[in-house]
Design a protein around this motif. Structure first.
Motif, mmCIF file in Angstrom:
data_model
loop_
_atom_site.group_PDB
_atom_site.id
_atom_site.type_symbol
_atom_site.label_atom_id
_atom_site.label_comp_id
_atom_site.label_asym_id
_atom_site.label_seq_id
_atom_site.Cartn_x
_atom_site.Cartn_y
_atom_site.Cartn_z
ATOM 1 N N PRO A 40 0.832 -1.211 0.000
ATOM 2 C CA PRO A 40 0.000 0.000 0.000
ATOM 3 C C PRO A 40 0.867 1.261 0.000
ATOM 4 O O PRO A 40 1.891 1.304 0.678
ATOM 5 N N PRO A 41 0.439 2.282 -0.718
ATOM 6 C CA PRO A 41 1.189 3.547 -0.732
ATOM 7 C C PRO A 41 0.817 4.399 0.484
ATOM 8 O O PRO A 41 0.099 5.391 0.381
ATOM 9 N N PHE A 42 1.318 3.985 1.641
ATOM 10 C CA PHE A 42 0.926 4.642 2.888
ATOM 11 C C PHE A 42 1.212 6.142 2.879
ATOM 12 O O PHE A 42 0.502 6.902 3.530
ATOM 13 N N ASP A 43 2.223 6.566 2.139
ATOM 14 C CA ASP A 43 2.553 7.982 2.096
ATOM 15 C C ASP A 43 1.489 8.810 1.381
ATOM 16 O O ASP A 43 1.417 10.022 1.548
ATOM 17 N N LYS A 44 0.634 8.148 0.599
ATOM 18 C CA LYS A 44 -0.421 8.862 -0.143
ATOM 19 C C LYS A 44 -1.798 8.715 0.496
ATOM 20 O O LYS A 44 -2.723 9.456 0.177
ATOM 21 N N ILE A 45 -1.973 7.736 1.369
ATOM 22 C CA ILE A 45 -3.282 7.465 1.974
ATOM 23 C C ILE A 45 -3.528 8.436 3.121
ATOM 24 O O ILE A 45 -2.713 8.561 4.025
ATOM 25 N N LYS A 46 -4.673 9.098 3.042
ATOM 26 C CA LYS A 46 -5.089 10.023 4.097
ATOM 27 C C LYS A 46 -6.392 9.501 4.706
ATOM 28 O O LYS A 46 -7.110 8.731 4.081
ATOM 29 N N ASN A 47 -6.693 9.949 5.902
ATOM 30 C CA ASN A 47 -7.899 9.487 6.587
ATOM 31 C C ASN A 47 -9.163 9.738 5.766
ATOM 32 O O ASN A 47 -10.089 8.927 5.783
ATOM 33 N N GLU A 48 -9.202 10.847 5.029
ATOM 34 C CA GLU A 48 -10.408 11.162 4.254
ATOM 35 C C GLU A 48 -10.609 10.224 3.067
ATOM 36 O O GLU A 48 -11.662 10.242 2.435
ATOM 37 N N HIS A 49 -9.632 9.381 2.757
ATOM 38 C CA HIS A 49 -9.776 8.424 1.666
ATOM 39 C C HIS A 49 -10.565 7.180 2.079
ATOM 40 O O HIS A 49 -11.128 6.494 1.225
ATOM 41 N N TYR A 50 -10.611 6.873 3.374
ATOM 42 C CA TYR A 50 -11.199 5.617 3.809
ATOM 43 C C TYR A 50 -12.703 5.510 3.567
ATOM 44 O O TYR A 50 -13.164 4.539 2.972
ATOM 45 N N SER A 51 -13.472 6.477 4.029
ATOM 46 C CA SER A 51 -14.938 6.367 3.894
ATOM 47 C C SER A 51 -15.392 6.240 2.439
ATOM 48 O O SER A 51 -16.175 5.333 2.120
ATOM 49 N N PRO A 52 -14.905 7.095 1.519
ATOM 50 C CA PRO A 52 -15.311 6.919 0.120
ATOM 51 C C PRO A 52 -14.851 5.577 -0.464
ATOM 52 O O PRO A 52 -15.575 4.948 -1.235
ATOM 53 N N ALA A 53 -13.662 5.131 -0.069
ATOM 54 C CA ALA A 53 -13.161 3.844 -0.571
ATOM 55 C C ALA A 53 -14.017 2.698 -0.045
ATOM 56 O O ALA A 53 -14.343 1.767 -0.792
ATOM 57 N N PHE A 54 -14.386 2.766 1.228
ATOM 58 C CA PHE A 54 -15.265 1.735 1.778
ATOM 59 C C PHE A 54 -16.614 1.738 1.063
ATOM 60 O O PHE A 54 -17.159 0.672 0.768
ATOM 61 N N ASP A 55 -17.161 2.907 0.770
ATOM 62 C CA ASP A 55 -18.447 2.976 0.058
ATOM 63 C C ASP A 55 -18.362 2.284 -1.299
ATOM 64 O O ASP A 55 -19.251 1.524 -1.675
ATOM 65 N N VAL A 56 -17.286 2.541 -2.036
ATOM 66 C CA VAL A 56 -17.092 1.891 -3.339
ATOM 67 C C VAL A 56 -16.940 0.384 -3.147
ATOM 68 O O VAL A 56 -17.538 -0.410 -3.878
ATOM 69 N N ALA A 57 -16.160 -0.019 -2.161
ATOM 70 C CA ALA A 57 -15.918 -1.447 -1.920
ATOM 71 C C ALA A 57 -17.196 -2.168 -1.493
ATOM 72 O O ALA A 57 -17.457 -3.294 -1.931
ATOM 73 N N PHE A 58 -18.001 -1.536 -0.639
ATOM 74 C CA PHE A 58 -19.276 -2.143 -0.238
ATOM 75 C C PHE A 58 -20.186 -2.334 -1.443
ATOM 76 O O PHE A 58 -20.823 -3.378 -1.604
#
Length: 122
Positions: A40-58
């Motif tokens: 994972p590109p941890f240096d690019k992942i921000k907290n605000e990325h999680y909720s939208p990513a989870f919505d797409v994944a769900f």
């Protein structure tokens, strides 16, 4: 009048779709990782990325499970059990990153995200 409402509705829907696609294209959790060992590109992942990513994944996982449930072929191990086992790849990827980070570097913001997504994960 009805025609105008339909046109406005289509324009709004199209705009929202384009905006969502742009957000998805900019979200490192939803992109192919060009990193050593596919980490994972941890240096690019921000907290605000999680909720939208989870919505797409769900949504993606729901489509995968719906396809299994709506398969008209006679259920067998391959088209039911194996298909279910292979579903949810994106959800597993995102949740693995998120929950591992929660274990080692938790914050109030991450805990709030977890509180938001837990009912959906269940």
């Amino acid at each position: 009048m009805k025609k105008n409402i339909l046109v406005v509705t289509l324009i709004i829907f199209s705009s929202l779709t384009i905006m969502a696609q742009k957000q998805n294209n900019e979200n490192p959790l939803l992109q192919k990782w060009n990193t050593p060992h596919n980490t994972p590109p941890f240096d690019k992942i921000k907290n605000e990325h999680y909720s939208p990513a989870f919505d797409v994944a769900f949504a993606e996982n729901k489509k995968e499970v719906d396809a299994i449930c709506n398969n008209r072929a006679r259920p067998d191990f391959e088209n039911t059990i194996e298909a279910l086992e292979q579903s949810g790849e994106l959800l597993n990827k995102i949740s693995g990153i998120f929950y591992n980070l929660m274990e080692c570097e938790s914050s109030d913001e991450l805990q709030n995200i977890a509180f938001e997504i837990m009912p959906k994960m269940t």
